[in-house]
Each structure stands twice: as C-alpha cells, then as structure tokens.
Design an enzyme around this catalytic site. Structure first.
Site, mmCIF file in Angstrom:
data_model
loop_
_atom_site.group_PDB
_atom_site.id
_atom_site.type_symbol
_atom_site.label_atom_id
_atom_site.label_comp_id
_atom_site.label_asym_id
_atom_site.label_seq_id
_atom_site.Cartn_x
_atom_site.Cartn_y
_atom_site.Cartn_z
ATOM 1 N N GLY A 212 0.687 -1.114 0.176
ATOM 2 C CA GLY A 212 0.023 0.314 -0.030
ATOM 3 C C GLY A 212 1.104 1.766 0.058
ATOM 4 O O GLY A 212 2.393 1.522 -0.070
ATOM 5 N N SER B 93 9.437 2.771 -2.097
ATOM 6 C CA SER B 93 8.847 2.008 -1.981
ATOM 7 C C SER B 93 9.176 0.434 -1.062
ATOM 8 O O SER B 93 10.945 0.352 -0.652
ATOM 9 C CB SER B 93 9.762 1.657 -3.276
ATOM 10 O OG SER B 93 9.265 0.159 -3.883
ATOM 11 N N SER C 214 6.242 1.341 -6.233
ATOM 12 C CA SER C 214 6.440 0.917 -7.184
ATOM 13 C C SER C 214 4.860 1.573 -8.090
ATOM 14 O O SER C 214 4.418 1.231 -9.755
ATOM 15 C CB SER C 214 5.999 -0.835 -7.160
ATOM 16 O OG SER C 214 5.484 -1.011 -6.084
ATOM 17 N N HIS D 275 -3.443 3.681 -2.680
ATOM 18 C CA HIS D 275 -3.501 2.436 -2.512
ATOM 19 C C HIS D 275 -3.288 1.059 -1.844
ATOM 20 O O HIS D 275 -2.355 1.659 -0.536
ATOM 21 C CB HIS D 275 -2.329 2.074 -4.085
ATOM 22 C CG HIS D 275 -2.415 0.587 -4.162
ATOM 23 N ND1 HIS D 275 -3.435 -0.302 -4.662
ATOM 24 C CD2 HIS D 275 -1.395 -0.019 -3.999
ATOM 25 C CE1 HIS D 275 -3.286 -1.866 -4.728
ATOM 26 N NE2 HIS D 275 -1.596 -1.653 -4.641
ATOM 27 N N HIS E 161 -3.919 -3.718 -0.510
ATOM 28 C CA HIS E 161 -4.225 -4.696 -0.766
ATOM 29 C C HIS E 161 -5.386 -4.915 0.233
ATOM 30 O O HIS E 161 -5.039 -6.451 0.619
ATOM 31 C CB HIS E 161 -3.079 -5.749 -0.486
ATOM 32 C CG HIS E 161 -1.959 -5.582 -1.967
ATOM 33 N ND1 HIS E 161 -0.735 -5.636 -1.914
ATOM 34 C CD2 HIS E 161 -2.388 -4.419 -2.796
ATOM 35 C CE1 HIS E 161 -0.416 -5.041 -3.313
ATOM 36 N NE2 HIS E 161 -0.561 -4.173 -3.473
ATOM 37 N N ASP F 1 -23.251 6.137 0.941
ATOM 38 C CA ASP F 1 -23.695 7.616 0.750
ATOM 39 C C ASP F 1 -21.385 8.933 0.842
ATOM 40 O O ASP F 1 -21.289 9.621 0.740
ATOM 41 C CB ASP F 1 -23.002 7.345 2.787
ATOM 42 C CG ASP F 1 -24.103 7.557 3.527
ATOM 43 O OD1 ASP F 1 -24.981 6.764 4.599
ATOM 44 O OD2 ASP F 1 -25.516 7.924 2.323
ATOM 45 N N HIS G 135 -5.287 -6.852 -8.480
ATOM 46 C CA HIS G 135 -4.448 -5.898 -8.157
ATOM 47 C C HIS G 135 -4.556 -5.846 -7.103
ATOM 48 O O HIS G 135 -4.443 -5.947 -5.724
ATOM 49 C CB HIS G 135 -3.600 -5.168 -9.409
ATOM 50 C CG HIS G 135 -2.293 -3.986 -8.387
ATOM 51 N ND1 HIS G 135 -1.890 -3.062 -8.684
ATOM 52 C CD2 HIS G 135 -1.843 -4.414 -7.251
ATOM 53 C CE1 HIS G 135 -0.828 -3.259 -8.145
ATOM 54 N NE2 HIS G 135 -0.470 -3.672 -6.330
ATOM 55 N N TYR H 162 6.902 -4.104 -11.476
ATOM 56 C CA TYR H 162 6.895 -3.287 -10.971
ATOM 57 C C TYR H 162 8.726 -2.158 -10.687
ATOM 58 O O TYR H 162 8.401 -1.708 -9.833
ATOM 59 C CB TYR H 162 6.780 -3.164 -9.903
ATOM 60 C CG TYR H 162 5.080 -3.594 -9.617
ATOM 61 C CD1 TYR H 162 3.551 -4.256 -9.173
ATOM 62 C CD2 TYR H 162 4.840 -2.449 -9.673
ATOM 63 C CE1 TYR H 162 3.329 -4.812 -9.983
ATOM 64 C CE2 TYR H 162 2.473 -2.111 -9.497
ATOM 65 C CZ TYR H 162 2.642 -3.025 -9.540
ATOM 66 O OH TYR H 162 0.830 -2.972 -9.687
HETATM 67 O O1 HMS Z 1 1.693 -5.175 -5.333
HETATM 68 C C1 HMS Z 1 2.133 -4.703 -5.381
HETATM 69 C C2 HMS Z 1 3.548 -4.494 -6.040
HETATM 70 O O2 HMS Z 1 3.490 -6.206 -6.567
HETATM 71 C C3 HMS Z 1 2.389 -2.701 -4.843
HETATM 72 O O3 HMS Z 1 1.118 -2.623 -5.212
HETATM 73 C C4 HMS Z 1 2.734 -3.093 -3.485
HETATM 74 O O4 HMS Z 1 3.170 -3.537 -2.704
HETATM 75 C C5 HMS Z 1 3.497 -1.592 -2.704
HETATM 76 O O5 HMS Z 1 4.750 -1.320 -3.332
HETATM 77 P P1 HMS Z 1 5.702 0.141 -2.980
HETATM 78 O O6 HMS Z 1 6.329 -0.703 -1.737
HETATM 79 O O7 HMS Z 1 5.025 0.929 -3.196
HETATM 80 O O8 HMS Z 1 6.344 0.238 -4.097
#
Ligand code: HMS
Length: 242
Positions: A27, A44, A74, A94, A96, A119, A170, A228
């Site tokens: 993330g 990263s 990444s 972002h 997961h 909402d 993803h 990535y």
């Molecule tokens: O899914 C992935 C890499 O496979 C990336 O979105 C996630 O690990 C976050 O990567 P970063 O640490 O921000 O480079």
C-alpha cells in the site's frame, strides 16, 4: 521542500495500518501540491513503523523524482497518471485490503447495495481490466492508471462521484480532495466490499469464477516485481545477499 505536505501525507500513510487496510509494506498514499505541480509519495517497500515524513519522495507530473533518497512507490506511474487525468483530486491511496482485492481478483464491481456505499460512492465501484501480458512486456508506461481512466471514460463515470476503482488481480485505488479523504474513501470501500460479499452469500448471487482466473496469469509466472521493478525492501535484501 514541501515539508507541510510531507507531514500530511505521512500521517495519511500511518492511518493505513491503524485502519487495518495494509499488511507489511503493502500500500501507499500520495498527496499533491497542484500549484507547484509536485506530489509526495511513500517510498517503495518501507515498513510503516520505520517510515518518517522526510522519507517521502517528491515527484513531478512526468513521474520524475525531484527529491528523495529512496525509490518512490512502485505504483508511482499509476498515481502520476491519475493526477494528470483527474484534475480535482488531491490525494490517492492504494492498498491490498482483502475484501476489495477479492472483488478485484474476481473482476467484479463493488455494487451499490446499501446506504453505507451510497453515502460515499454514487454508483458501483468499477473493476478495471489489468494490463495484459503483452502490455506489460511492451512496458506500456507500466501503470494501471491508464486502465482506470479508460474504464471511467468508457462507462461515463464521474471520478469525483465514484472516488475509487479496482484493478483486476491487483487491488483498489481510492482518491479524494485530500490524502485524509482518500484514506477515508479507501476504508469505506473495504467495509462495503465485505458487506456486498455477505449480501451476495445471503442471497446466493455469487457468480461462477471467470475462465481467465483459471488461466496462468503473468504475475503467477514472473512475480509482481518483475513488472514493478526493485523496491527498497528487496534492494536491501539483495544487498545483504550479494
Ligand atoms: O502490489 C504491489 C507490488 O507487487 C504494490 O502495489 C505494493 O506492494 C506496494 O508497493 P510499494 O511498496 O509502494 O512499491
């Protein structure tokens, strides 16, 4: 530079583990100074408990690093593309987070099934296509921002009305006028994804797994970092081994 924005984005990043939206280093959060045309993003592969505001990387709208010792996330190409194409957003998240990733992997929208959803998201949150193997291998700007913007354009969606998207296989990207609001939207998305799942279970609306999920996918063969690029955590491990 941008010390105040770095502090704001640092605090937004630190909310991700607090809200249970991330595991390990997964993330990232970024925030933009529209006047300067610069955004700051998490480096990263850095553990959240080791992160400091001064570690955040400053990037311009071409995706070039203008300040920072470490590699930027990444996902920086995706954040860059979204800032260039969604002009009113000020922050992007972002994660997961498991329920939203489950819908992304199944390439299923998170549908507006209840008021918790409505909402925050004025419509279904779309599942955008992942990059194809050919696109990844052609290094077609290596980012999923294009697939998100393409999906919104094709479906006539308003990115301010629906401030999130799922990237198939993803995970979720959420955004908002500020980094803190983007984090809020990211958490609501995870909550409503879980609620949708249980609603479908209770009403037996779950669908068959699509065939493409049963095929070998690029990431299963080559691993995400083949796409990535090297993140800081792996660089450290690599340095230790060499
Ligand atoms: O899914 C992935 C890499 O496979 C990336 O979105 C996630 O690990 C976050 O990567 P970063 O640490 O921000 O480079």
């Amino acid at each position: 530079m941008l010390e105040a924005l770095k502090q704001e984005v640092y605090e937004a990043n630190m909310q991700l583990p607090e809200l249970g939206l991330v595991t390990f280093t997964w993330g990232n959060v970024s925030g933009i100074d529209r006047e300067k045309g610069l955004f700051v993003i998490k480096p990263s592969g850095v553990d959240y408990d080791a992160l400091k505001p001064e570690d955040l990387v400053v990037v311009n709208l071409k995706g070039e690093v203008v300040e920072g010792e470490m590699n930027p996330s990444s996902d920086t190409p995706t954040h860059t593309y979204l800032y260039n194409h969604f002009p009113n957003i000020g922050g992007i998240v972002h994660t997961h987070s498991p329920w939203a990733v489950s819908f992304a992997a199944a390439k299923m929208d998170i549908s507006a099934m209840n008021t918790t959803h409505a909402d925050t998201f004025f419509g279904d949150v779309p599942a955008a296509d992942a990059l194809t193997q050919e696109e990844i291998e052609a290094d077609y700007e290596g980012n999923t921002g294009k697939t998100i913007v393409k999906t919104f354009n094709e479906r006539g969606l308003d990115y301010e009305a629906v401030p999130a998207a799922l990237v198939s296989q993803h995970g979720p990207f959420a955004w908002g006028p500020t980094p803190a609001k983007a984090v809020y939207n990211s958490k609501v998305l995870e909550v409503v994804a879980e609620e949708d799942f249980h609603t479908m279970e209770l009403t037996h609306q779950s669908s068959e797994l699509p065939q493409y999920l049963l095929d070998k996918h690029y990431y299963r063969k080559h691993g995400a970092n083949a796409y990535y690029g090297q993140n800081n955590a792996h660089s450290k491990d690599h340095a230790a081994r060499s």
